[in-house]
Design a protein around this motif. Structure first.
Motif, PDB file in Angstrom:
ATOM      1  N   MET A 148      43.502  35.379  48.080  1.00  0.00           N
ATOM      2  CA  MET A 148      43.709  36.788  47.743  1.00  0.00           C
ATOM      3  C   MET A 148      44.804  37.361  48.627  1.00  0.00           C
ATOM      4  O   MET A 148      45.012  36.898  49.756  1.00  0.00           O
ATOM      5  N   MET A 152      44.261  43.153  49.140  1.00  0.00           N
ATOM      6  CA  MET A 152      42.826  42.998  48.927  1.00  0.00           C
ATOM      7  C   MET A 152      42.098  42.945  50.272  1.00  0.00           C
ATOM      8  O   MET A 152      40.989  43.473  50.419  1.00  0.00           O
ATOM      9  N   ILE A 157      38.044  43.565  51.307  1.00  0.00           N
ATOM     10  CA  ILE A 157      37.477  42.298  50.842  1.00  0.00           C
ATOM     11  C   ILE A 157      37.655  41.236  51.922  1.00  0.00           C
ATOM     12  O   ILE A 157      38.695  41.166  52.573  1.00  0.00           O
ATOM     13  N   PHE A 175      30.019  42.050  47.204  1.00  0.00           N
ATOM     14  CA  PHE A 175      31.361  41.623  46.839  1.00  0.00           C
ATOM     15  C   PHE A 175      31.802  42.268  45.536  1.00  0.00           C
ATOM     16  O   PHE A 175      32.936  42.729  45.412  1.00  0.00           O
ATOM     17  N   PHE A 179      35.142  44.271  44.921  1.00  0.00           N
ATOM     18  CA  PHE A 179      36.070  43.678  43.957  1.00  0.00           C
ATOM     19  C   PHE A 179      36.440  44.694  42.882  1.00  0.00           C
ATOM     20  O   PHE A 179      37.611  44.910  42.572  1.00  0.00           O
ATOM     21  N   ARG A 180      35.427  45.345  42.302  1.00  0.00           N
ATOM     22  CA  ARG A 180      35.672  46.349  41.268  1.00  0.00           C
ATOM     23  C   ARG A 180      36.412  47.544  41.847  1.00  0.00           C
ATOM     24  O   ARG A 180      37.320  48.113  41.223  1.00  0.00           O
ATOM     25  N   TYR A 182      38.553  47.626  44.249  1.00  0.00           N
ATOM     26  CA  TYR A 182      39.969  47.328  44.421  1.00  0.00           C
ATOM     27  C   TYR A 182      40.715  47.436  43.097  1.00  0.00           C
ATOM     28  O   TYR A 182      41.739  48.114  43.001  1.00  0.00           O
ATOM     29  N   SER A 210      33.523  36.209  39.239  1.00  0.00           N
ATOM     30  CA  SER A 210      33.651  37.620  38.892  1.00  0.00           C
ATOM     31  C   SER A 210      32.409  38.093  38.139  1.00  0.00           C
ATOM     32  O   SER A 210      31.792  39.114  38.485  1.00  0.00           O
TER      33      SER A 210
END
Length: 480
Positions: A148, A152, A157, A175, A179-180, A182, A210
């Motif tokens: 990444m 990120m 993250i 996570f 993740f969402r 970002y 994911s």
């Protein structure tokens, strides 16, 4: 006008002649960087199989410039090809698509392919050419990772293992939230993951993790295809925010090297023990040249055994730095030659980061070439070059899950048997005095997957229907 047309025609003809010259040249490293000729060590090997006893002793074998090519490099350098009567021309391929298509169109006799390529070619999955590909052995397991970018990292993250340490059973949820969060702040052109080939295990892993974190990969980002050596450059210029590839192209991105990203997770953290690369051939090659094929598999098994031994791994890592293989060397002259190749081979893996913390983790399963460490669940007589047909069925469930085929094939077992030639491997291994598991299928226990969801190959449709996030959800998926 006519003059321009002739110039263009002459130019195209020149390209054809150049290509032919590269394909036929030998005895040196040519402009295409492919390794040529034989080493003195290889020439000193006394063959146990006479070339004249093989149907086709002169063969062309592809390889891709990633750590995966280690067994091919060793088989060439140490004379394992020669030992079994083979005169192999190693051909460096630009990408995994080239490696697969080189087999399909007859340019290559054998080549490594991503583990989803064989069955996906047979079932005609989206993004895969329809062809009767086969494989009888795994080149290696593990040896890949997700990188990444710094943005990120700056968002918050961190490597997956740190989520586990901090949140325990709530790691995936935590996570997923980051993740969402970002991607919610990014414009469409900055919501991109790169993988090496469509319809491949890397694409499945990107989507799998994911979805396991509650983030729909169809809604949050796009997946694009980039060849391994171009991953770092494309991330540097902002073409994608994350990628998954085999080493050494993850290690190259971290602080102290290129400094543009960090490793989020190794593939083994998504599915421990997963097959990464297979030795691919067309079915016609096995049928037309059975003795040649057996020699090739034996040579590659011995090469994998050599790569597997701890005392040889530093040598292997150094061989990979040669321009004919990965060419991955540190830019700083005072750095160890194998700084980029050894993390994935020796197992001193550095996840990187931008806070000055050392995230180097020593492990014996970073890349598995033959001997399977006791830390990984495995069957009696199992070694990493052995193919489990049940794992090809898992790959088919993912092709269906992500819409590359409409349904899990009703004849999934037959597809697995035709493509993953465990029967041939077991027979060839027996000639070498190697024991193998008696079964072709096994249940993958929950603890080997990141979401603790086990896989029973006897019920692939039930397994597939158990996932909430998939293509065309909430449509139920049935046998075709």
């Amino acid at each position: 006008m006519n003059e321009n047309n002739w110039t263009r025609r002459d130019f195209i003809k020149g390209i054809g002649l150049t290509t032919a010259g590269i394909a036929l040249s030998s005895c040196r490293t040519s402009g295409d960087k492919s390794v040529k000729g034989l080493t003195e060590a290889a020439l000193a090997v006394e063959p146990v199989v006479r070339p004249q006893d093989l149907e086709k002793p002169d063969i062309t074998v592809g390889y891709v410039p990633v750590n995966d090519c280690a067994p091919f490099a060793i088989a060439w350098k140490k004379g394992f090809f020669r030992k079994y009567g083979l005169n192999v021309k190693l051909n460096r391929e630009a990408s995994w698509g080239n490696s697969r298509d080189g087999l399909i169109f007859g340019r290559l006799d054998a080549a490594p392919v991503v583990s989803g390529a064989v069955t996906n070619a047979r079932i005609g999955a989206e993004g895969a050419r329809h062809a009767p590909l086969c494989a009888a052995m795994t080149i290696h397991r593990h040896g890949n990772a997700m990188t990444m970018n710094k943005e990120m990292w700056d968002f918050g993250i961190r490597p997956w293992y740190e989520y586990q340490q901090k949140y325990g059973d709530g790691a995936l949820e935590a996570f997923g939230k980051d993740f969402r969060g970002y991607f919610n702040q990014q414009p469409p052109e900055k919501k991109i993951w790169a993988v090496v080939l469509s319809s491949a295990i890397y694409e499945y892993f990107v989507r799998y993790i994911s979805a396991a974190a509650g983030v729909d990969p169809f809604k949050e980002f796009r997946v694009i295809i980039v060849s391994p050596p171009q991953m770092v450059t494309n991330m540097r210029i902002g073409s994608m925010q994350a990628y998954m590839v085999a080493e050494p192209w993850n290690s190259r991105a971290i602080t102290g090297n290129e400094g543009i990203g960090f490793t989020f997770a190794q593939g083994k953290e998504i599915w421990q023990g997963h097959p990464d690369r297979l030795l691919g051939v067309m079915e016609s090659f096995i049928n037309n040249y059975p003795k040649t094929y057996r020699s090739l598999v034996k040579a590659m098994i011995e090469a994998c055994q050599y790569c597997s031994k701890p005392e040889n791994r530093q040598e292997v890592a150094q061989l990979l730095t040669e321009i004919s293989f990965t060419g991955a060397k540190p830019k700083q002259k005072n750095q160890p030659l194998t700084k980029l190749t050894s993390p994935g081979i020796v197992g001193n893996y550095n996840y990187g980061g931008f806070d000055g913390k050392d995230r180097t983790i020593k492990a014996d399963d970073t890349t598995i070439f033959y001997d399977i460490p006791d830390s990984i669940p495995h069957e009696t007589g199992e070694h990493s070059t052995f193919l489990w047909r049940s794992q090809s069925i898992w790959l088919m469930t993912q092709a269906a899950r992500w819409g590359q085929i409409k349904e899990v094939p009703k004849n999934a077992n037959q597809v697995a048997e035709k493509g993953w030639r465990t029967d041939l491997y077991r027979d060839i291994a027996a000639e070498m005095g190697i024991q193998c598991p008696k079964d072709d299928y096994k249940v993958e226990p929950p603890e080997v997957f990141i979401d603790k969801k086990g896989f029973d190959p006897s019920d692939p449709v039930g397994y597939l229907n158990s996932f909430a996030i998939k293509a065309k959800a909430p449509t139920r998926i049935f046998m075709s």
